[in-house]
Motif scaffolding. Structure first.
Motif, short mmCIF file in Angstrom:
data_model
loop_
_atom_site.label_atom_id
_atom_site.label_comp_id
_atom_site.label_asym_id
_atom_site.label_seq_id
_atom_site.Cartn_x
_atom_site.Cartn_y
_atom_site.Cartn_z
N ARG A 46 16.43 -68.00 -11.48
CA ARG A 46 15.80 -67.10 -12.56
C ARG A 46 16.64 -65.78 -12.56
NH1 ARG A 46 13.38 -71.16 -13.36
NH2 ARG A 46 11.38 -71.50 -13.76
N THR A 47 16.87 -65.23 -13.75
CA THR A 47 17.29 -63.89 -13.63
C THR A 47 16.16 -63.08 -13.49
OG1 THR A 47 18.98 -64.27 -15.41
CG2 THR A 47 18.22 -62.28 -15.17
N VAL A 48 16.15 -62.48 -12.24
CA VAL A 48 15.03 -61.58 -11.71
C VAL A 48 15.19 -60.18 -12.18
CG1 VAL A 48 13.46 -60.71 -10.01
CG2 VAL A 48 14.68 -63.15 -9.93
N VAL A 49 14.27 -59.32 -12.87
CA VAL A 49 14.28 -58.07 -13.02
C VAL A 49 13.08 -57.52 -12.41
CG1 VAL A 49 14.21 -56.55 -15.07
CG2 VAL A 49 15.04 -58.67 -15.46
N ARG A 50 13.31 -56.25 -11.66
CA ARG A 50 12.40 -55.28 -11.06
C ARG A 50 12.64 -54.16 -11.55
NH1 ARG A 50 13.28 -56.10 -4.68
NH2 ARG A 50 15.54 -56.78 -5.51
N PHE A 51 11.69 -53.38 -11.87
CA PHE A 51 11.69 -52.03 -12.43
C PHE A 51 10.57 -51.08 -11.70
CE2 PHE A 51 8.76 -53.64 -15.38
CZ PHE A 51 7.94 -52.68 -16.04
N ASP A 52 10.77 -49.79 -11.54
CA ASP A 52 9.83 -48.86 -11.41
C ASP A 52 9.23 -48.25 -12.69
OD1 ASP A 52 10.22 -49.28 -8.39
OD2 ASP A 52 12.11 -47.91 -8.60
N ARG A 53 7.95 -48.25 -12.66
CA ARG A 53 7.32 -47.48 -13.68
C ARG A 53 7.57 -46.11 -13.17
NH1 ARG A 53 3.43 -51.05 -12.15
NH2 ARG A 53 2.23 -49.67 -11.05
#
Length: 289
Positions: A46-53
């Protein structure tokens, strides 16, 4: 890692791997690195996207109070800025379970699958009165605590204690430097206070969205419940009821506390990778961050 601007706020984003897109969204006051045990299990597929709100991790302070629709649109906005406009699987932990469900309801054509990881549940939430006053009080308390030096003095210690109490075994695996970089700041204190203040309002908004926006056909949902958490069997039954409401696959995960991504990362990754075979044919659009 990179920073993208969504709604006028710089968002810290980490993108790794290749294949169909998967977004990992953390619970209240958690950060991108809390998914570290899960990511290596996903990136080969998978192309894994993590982001901080806003107000979390390394992202900028929140410009407006959170809302269910706003957080759903935020996920879409992050993907847009990365040039990933195809369907994505969204994994929401704790309060981010509200956001993941809202995303599926408001962006059905962009939803490939949803995995709720010990999601927050509020069956009868009502919008609290005087939201503007609540926001002002939250910001005021944050300002006073920050002026007293509380984030630097107690932020990292509080983070460590909360993580330990939210697991069935082990402490906080996050590097000390990262914990201090995030949790010793007034920005993260303010972000946590603001989300906590508007938690009930976000829950009530999601209940309203359920009445107006049906779940998209063919989008699989999975509900993972922490069977070893402090809520006991009553919590697991509430999670099971949520799964029935969403026509979702249900799994009680034991041993696991609320921070399932740390206790049982293989279960979380397995739930993502178990999505329908036709999704494996999807490839993300080129990134343009």
């Amino acid at each position: 890692m990179t920073f993208v601007r969504v709604g006028g706020v710089p968002h810290h984003v980490v993108v790794e791997g290749s294949g169909p897109v998967c977004v990992l969204s953390s619970g209240l006051a958690m950060s991108w690195f809390d998914w570290d045990p899960v990511v290596p299990l996903l990136t080969p597929h998978r192309t894994v996207v993590r982001f901080d709100r806003p107000g979390h991790g390394l992202s900028g302070p929140a410009a407006v109070p959170p809302s269910a629709a706003g957080e759903a649109h935020r996920i879409a906005g992050v993907l847009d800025t990365l040039g990933l406009d195809g369907p994505a699987s969204v994994v929401g932990h704790s309060i981010a379970g509200f956001h993941a469900e809202a995303f599926a309801r408001l962006h059905p054509s962009r939803s490939a699958a949803v995995v709720l990881v010990d999601s927050s549940i509020e069956e009868h939430a009502r919008v609290p009165a005087a939201p503007a006053v609540r926001t002002a009080v939250s910001r005021g308390v944050g300002t006073v605590l920050s002026a007293a030096g509380m984030p630097a003095a107690l932020g990292p210690l509080t983070r460590r204690a909360v993580v330990r109490l939210s697991r069935t075994g082990g402490g906080d695996p996050a590097p000390a430097a990262l914990v201090r970089r995030c949790y010793a700041t007034s920005r993260v204190l303010q972000g946590a206070l603001l989300e906590n203040t508007h938690y009930r309002a976000v829950a009530a908004e999601l209940l309203a969205l359920r009445e107006r926006h049906a779940l998209p056909d063919g989008v699989p949902f999975t509900v993972l419940a922490a069977a070893g958490g402090v809520g006991g069997t009553r919590w697991v039954e509430r999670q099971r009821a949520l799964a029935r409401r969403l026509a979702a696959r249900f799994e009680a995960v034991e041993p696991s506390g609320h921070l399932m991504m740390l206790d049982c990362p293989e279960v979380v990754a397995g739930a993502v990778l178990a999505q329908p075979r036709q999704l494996l044919a999807q490839t993300p659009e080129p990134r343009g961050a």
